[in-house]
Design a protein around this motif. Structure first.
Motif, PDB file in Angstrom:
ATOM      1  N   THR A  42       0.947  -0.950   0.025  1.00  0.00           N
ATOM      2  CA  THR A  42       0.130   0.139   0.127  1.00  0.00           C
ATOM      3  C   THR A  42       0.863   1.223   0.465  1.00  0.00           C
ATOM      4  N   LEU A  43       1.905   1.242   0.878  1.00  0.00           N
ATOM      5  CA  LEU A  43       2.674   2.247   1.063  1.00  0.00           C
ATOM      6  C   LEU A  43       3.501   2.309  -0.083  1.00  0.00           C
ATOM      7  N   ALA A  44       3.794   1.479  -1.392  1.00  0.00           N
ATOM      8  CA  ALA A  44       4.481   1.442  -2.389  1.00  0.00           C
ATOM      9  C   ALA A  44       3.773   2.145  -2.673  1.00  0.00           C
ATOM     10  N   SER A  45       2.645   1.854  -3.433  1.00  0.00           N
ATOM     11  CA  SER A  45       1.454   2.498  -4.150  1.00  0.00           C
ATOM     12  C   SER A  45       1.385   3.619  -3.852  1.00  0.00           C
ATOM     13  N   LEU A  46       1.065   4.217  -2.969  1.00  0.00           N
ATOM     14  CA  LEU A  46       1.519   5.477  -2.198  1.00  0.00           C
ATOM     15  C   LEU A  46       2.502   5.757  -2.479  1.00  0.00           C
ATOM     16  N   ALA A  47       3.589   5.859  -2.676  1.00  0.00           N
ATOM     17  CA  ALA A  47       5.243   6.798  -3.024  1.00  0.00           C
ATOM     18  C   ALA A  47       4.458   6.986  -4.474  1.00  0.00           C
ATOM     19  N   ALA A  48       4.168   5.606  -4.894  1.00  0.00           N
ATOM     20  CA  ALA A  48       4.803   5.759  -6.855  1.00  0.00           C
ATOM     21  C   ALA A  48       3.144   7.266  -7.427  1.00  0.00           C
ATOM     22  N   ALA A  49       1.878   6.996  -6.758  1.00  0.00           N
ATOM     23  CA  ALA A  49       1.084   7.689  -6.936  1.00  0.00           C
ATOM     24  C   ALA A  49       1.719   9.341  -6.551  1.00  0.00           C
ATOM     25  N   ASP A  98      -4.446  -0.303  -2.801  1.00  0.00           N
ATOM     26  CA  ASP A  98      -3.285   0.049  -4.036  1.00  0.00           C
ATOM     27  C   ASP A  98      -3.717   0.692  -4.511  1.00  0.00           C
ATOM     28  N   LEU A  99      -3.216   1.813  -4.636  1.00  0.00           N
ATOM     29  CA  LEU A  99      -3.738   3.208  -5.640  1.00  0.00           C
ATOM     30  C   LEU A  99      -2.581   3.027  -6.980  1.00  0.00           C
ATOM     31  N   ASP A 100      -3.852   2.701  -7.831  1.00  0.00           N
ATOM     32  CA  ASP A 100      -2.698   3.479  -9.181  1.00  0.00           C
ATOM     33  C   ASP A 100      -2.395   4.708  -9.096  1.00  0.00           C
ATOM     34  N   ARG A 101      -1.326   4.950 -10.816  1.00  0.00           N
ATOM     35  CA  ARG A 101      -0.133   5.919 -10.236  1.00  0.00           C
ATOM     36  C   ARG A 101      -0.347   6.673  -9.976  1.00  0.00           C
ATOM     37  N   ASN A 102      -2.015   7.266 -11.321  1.00  0.00           N
ATOM     38  CA  ASN A 102      -1.981   8.659 -11.798  1.00  0.00           C
ATOM     39  C   ASN A 102      -3.891   8.774 -10.769  1.00  0.00           C
ATOM     40  N   ALA A 103      -3.869   8.128  -9.689  1.00  0.00           N
ATOM     41  CA  ALA A 103      -5.014   8.228  -9.062  1.00  0.00           C
ATOM     42  C   ALA A 103      -5.021   9.427  -8.242  1.00  0.00           C
ATOM     43  N   PHE A 104      -4.015  10.369  -7.982  1.00  0.00           N
ATOM     44  CA  PHE A 104      -4.673  12.048  -7.604  1.00  0.00           C
ATOM     45  C   PHE A 104      -4.183  12.776  -8.283  1.00  0.00           C
ATOM     46  N   ILE A 105      -4.060  12.681  -9.748  1.00  0.00           N
ATOM     47  CA  ILE A 105      -3.749  13.724 -10.680  1.00  0.00           C
ATOM     48  C   ILE A 105      -5.127  14.230 -11.340  1.00  0.00           C
ATOM     49  N   LYS A 106      -4.866  12.756 -10.999  1.00  0.00           N
ATOM     50  CA  LYS A 106      -7.191  12.532 -11.738  1.00  0.00           C
ATOM     51  C   LYS A 106      -8.170  12.849 -10.445  1.00  0.00           C
ATOM     52  N   ALA A 107      -8.162  12.778  -9.706  1.00  0.00           N
ATOM     53  CA  ALA A 107      -8.726  13.460  -8.551  1.00  0.00           C
ATOM     54  C   ALA A 107      -8.729  14.587  -8.394  1.00  0.00           C
ATOM     55  N   LEU A 108      -7.345  15.244  -8.507  1.00  0.00           N
ATOM     56  CA  LEU A 108      -7.486  16.712  -8.045  1.00  0.00           C
ATOM     57  C   LEU A 108      -6.923  17.857  -9.344  1.00  0.00           C
ATOM     58  N   ALA A 123     -12.963   6.948 -12.890  1.00  0.00           N
ATOM     59  CA  ALA A 123     -11.275   7.696 -13.975  1.00  0.00           C
ATOM     60  C   ALA A 123     -10.138   7.474 -12.536  1.00  0.00           C
ATOM     61  N   VAL A 124     -10.371   7.973 -11.318  1.00  0.00           N
ATOM     62  CA  VAL A 124      -9.388   7.187  -9.727  1.00  0.00           C
ATOM     63  C   VAL A 124     -10.225   5.698  -9.337  1.00  0.00           C
ATOM     64  N   ARG A 125      -8.994   4.517 -10.035  1.00  0.00           N
ATOM     65  CA  ARG A 125      -8.742   3.468  -9.137  1.00  0.00           C
ATOM     66  C   ARG A 125      -7.952   2.909  -8.065  1.00  0.00           C
ATOM     67  N   VAL A 126      -8.095   2.267  -7.935  1.00  0.00           N
ATOM     68  CA  VAL A 126      -7.401   1.065  -6.737  1.00  0.00           C
ATOM     69  C   VAL A 126      -8.160  -0.005  -6.683  1.00  0.00           C
ATOM     70  N   LEU A 127      -6.936  -0.698  -6.099  1.00  0.00           N
ATOM     71  CA  LEU A 127      -7.420  -2.271  -6.138  1.00  0.00           C
ATOM     72  C   LEU A 127      -7.522  -2.306  -4.454  1.00  0.00           C
ATOM     73  N   HIS A 143     -12.885   4.117  -8.914  1.00  0.00           N
ATOM     74  CA  HIS A 143     -13.258   2.910  -8.540  1.00  0.00           C
ATOM     75  C   HIS A 143     -12.465   2.189  -7.939  1.00  0.00           C
ATOM     76  N   ILE A 144     -13.290   0.673  -7.236  1.00  0.00           N
ATOM     77  CA  ILE A 144     -12.067   0.368  -6.575  1.00  0.00           C
ATOM     78  C   ILE A 144     -13.551  -1.370  -7.236  1.00  0.00           C
ATOM     79  N   GLY A 145     -11.430  -1.996  -7.179  1.00  0.00           N
ATOM     80  CA  GLY A 145     -11.493  -3.352  -7.828  1.00  0.00           C
ATOM     81  C   GLY A 145     -11.135  -4.392  -6.884  1.00  0.00           C
ATOM     82  N   ASP A 146     -10.897  -5.326  -7.415  1.00  0.00           N
ATOM     83  CA  ASP A 146     -10.220  -6.611  -6.181  1.00  0.00           C
ATOM     84  C   ASP A 146      -9.275  -6.889  -7.590  1.00  0.00           C
ATOM     85  N   ALA A 147      -8.268  -7.933  -6.592  1.00  0.00           N
ATOM     86  CA  ALA A 147      -7.278  -8.626  -7.304  1.00  0.00           C
ATOM     87  C   ALA A 147      -7.361  -9.692  -8.461  1.00  0.00           C
TER      88      ALA A 147
END
Length: 280
Positions: A30-37, A112-122, A243-247, A137-141
C-alpha cells in the motif's frame, strides 16, 4: 513518535492510514503504491506538499524502508502512536485534527493506488468546486469491480451481504444489486451523490471534513463511513469518479471472527438509531 513534522501549507494533500496489527507485506505494498502515486503527482504539480500520517493503534511493524521511499518523493511522514487502540474513526481523527492541507485522504492499509489516482482526483476537484468528497473505482485482485457505493441499507441488506454464504446470496440478487447501486456504478460514468461510499478510500476537501468534525467517535469499527457519508451530503456534493482507480484487498466482518461480528452489530445499532431503522 514523529519521524518528521508535517507541512503547514494549505494547498497540499494529506493522507491518514490507521493500522492495527496489519499484514506487513500488504502495508508495504500500500505504501509503495502511495509513493508511486505521489511521485506522479509531483511530476504534474511540483510544488504541492504531501503529508502522510500513520496512526498506530497497535502492532505497527518496521516500515522504515517504506517511509524512506515516501521521503524520496518529498513527503513528510508522521507516526502517531501511544494512544492505544482507539478505533478506526478516532484514529483517523487524530490525523485530521493535525492536517492543514487542502485535501485529505482517508486510506485503508489494504488499498493499492493507481499511479495516476491523485492527478485525476485533484484535476476533478479543480473543475467541480461543489464536490467535497470523492470515491474511486474500487477493484479486486481478480480485476472485478467492487460495488462499495451504497443506497441506504435495511437490516436484511446488511445480513445478506455480510453474513450469508455466496451460494445463498443468489436468492437476493436483485435486492443486493439495488443496495450496491449496480444499476448506475460502472467503469465509465461519473455518479453524482451516491448516498454512502466506502471508508477504504475517501478523498475530502479538508475544510469539509473539518466542518463535519471528522468521524463520529461513537463508532469503534464499522459504519463510521456510512455515518460520515450521510453527513457529508449536508454540506457538499459527493462524486463517484471511475477514472480514479484503486485495488482493495479487504474482506467482510463475517470472515474476521466473532469479535468483528459483535462490533458490526453494535455499530449497526448505533447507525440505525441515529439515521432511522429499515427492516425489509
Amino acid at each position: 513518535m514523529n519521524t518528521s513534522a508535517p507541512s503547514s501549507e494549505i494547498e497540499g494533500l494529506s493522507v491518514s492510514v490507521v493500522v492495527y496489527r496489519p499484514d506487513p507485506a500488504q502495508l508495504s505494498e500500500t505504501l509503495a503504491s502511495l509513493a508511486a502515486a505521489c511521485d506522479a503527482l509531483r511530476a504534474a504539480r511540483p510544488s504541492i506538499p504531501v503529508d502522510l500520517f500513520v496512526i498506530d493503534n497497535g502492532g505497527l511493524p518496521d516500515i522504515t524502508p517504506s517511509l524512506d521511499a515516501l521521503r524520496g518523493c518529498r513527503m513528510t511522514c508522521t507516526i502517531i502512536a501511544g494512544q492505544g487502540n482507539v478505533g478506526y474513526g478516532c484514529g483517523h481523527n487524530l490525523a485530521i485534527e493535525r492536517s492543514a492541507s487542502r485535501y485529505h485522504l482517508v486510506l485503508n492499509p489494504d488499498i493499492d493506488l493507481d499511479r495516476n489516482a491523485f492527478i485525476k482526483a485533484l484535476d476533478f476537484f479543480d473543475v467541480h468546486s461543489d464536490v467535497g468528497l470523492l470515491t474511486p473505482h474500487i477493484g479486486d485482485a481478480q480485476g472485478h469491480i467492487q460495488y462499495l457505493c451504497r443506497r441506504y441499507p435495511t437490516l436484511l441488506d446488511l445480513f445478506v451481504r455480510g453474513f450469508l454464504p455466496t451460494g445463498a446470496r443468489r436468492f437476493f440478487a436483485r435486492r443486493l444489486a439495488r443496495y450496491e447501486m449496480r444499476d448506475v456504478i460502472n467503469e465509465r460514468d461519473i455518479v453524482w451523490d451516491p448516498p454512502i461510499v466506502s471508508g477504504c478510500f475517501m478523498l475530502f476537501r479538508t475544510d469539509v471534513l473539518k466542518k463535519l468534525a471528522g468521524f463520529d467517535r461513537r463508532y469503534f469499527l464499522y459504519f463510521e463511513d456510512y455515518d460520515l457519508s450521510l453527513r457529508t451530503h449536508q454540506v457538499a456534493r459527493v462524486a463517484y469518479l471511475p477514472a480514479v482507480r484503486v485495488l482493495h484487498h479487504g474482506g467482510g466482518a463475517a470472515r474476521k471472527g466473532s469479535s468483528h461480528i459483535r462490533m458490526f452489530a453494535a455499530s449497526a445499532f448505533r447507525f440505525f438509531n441515529r439515521f432511522g431503522w429499515k427492516l425489509l
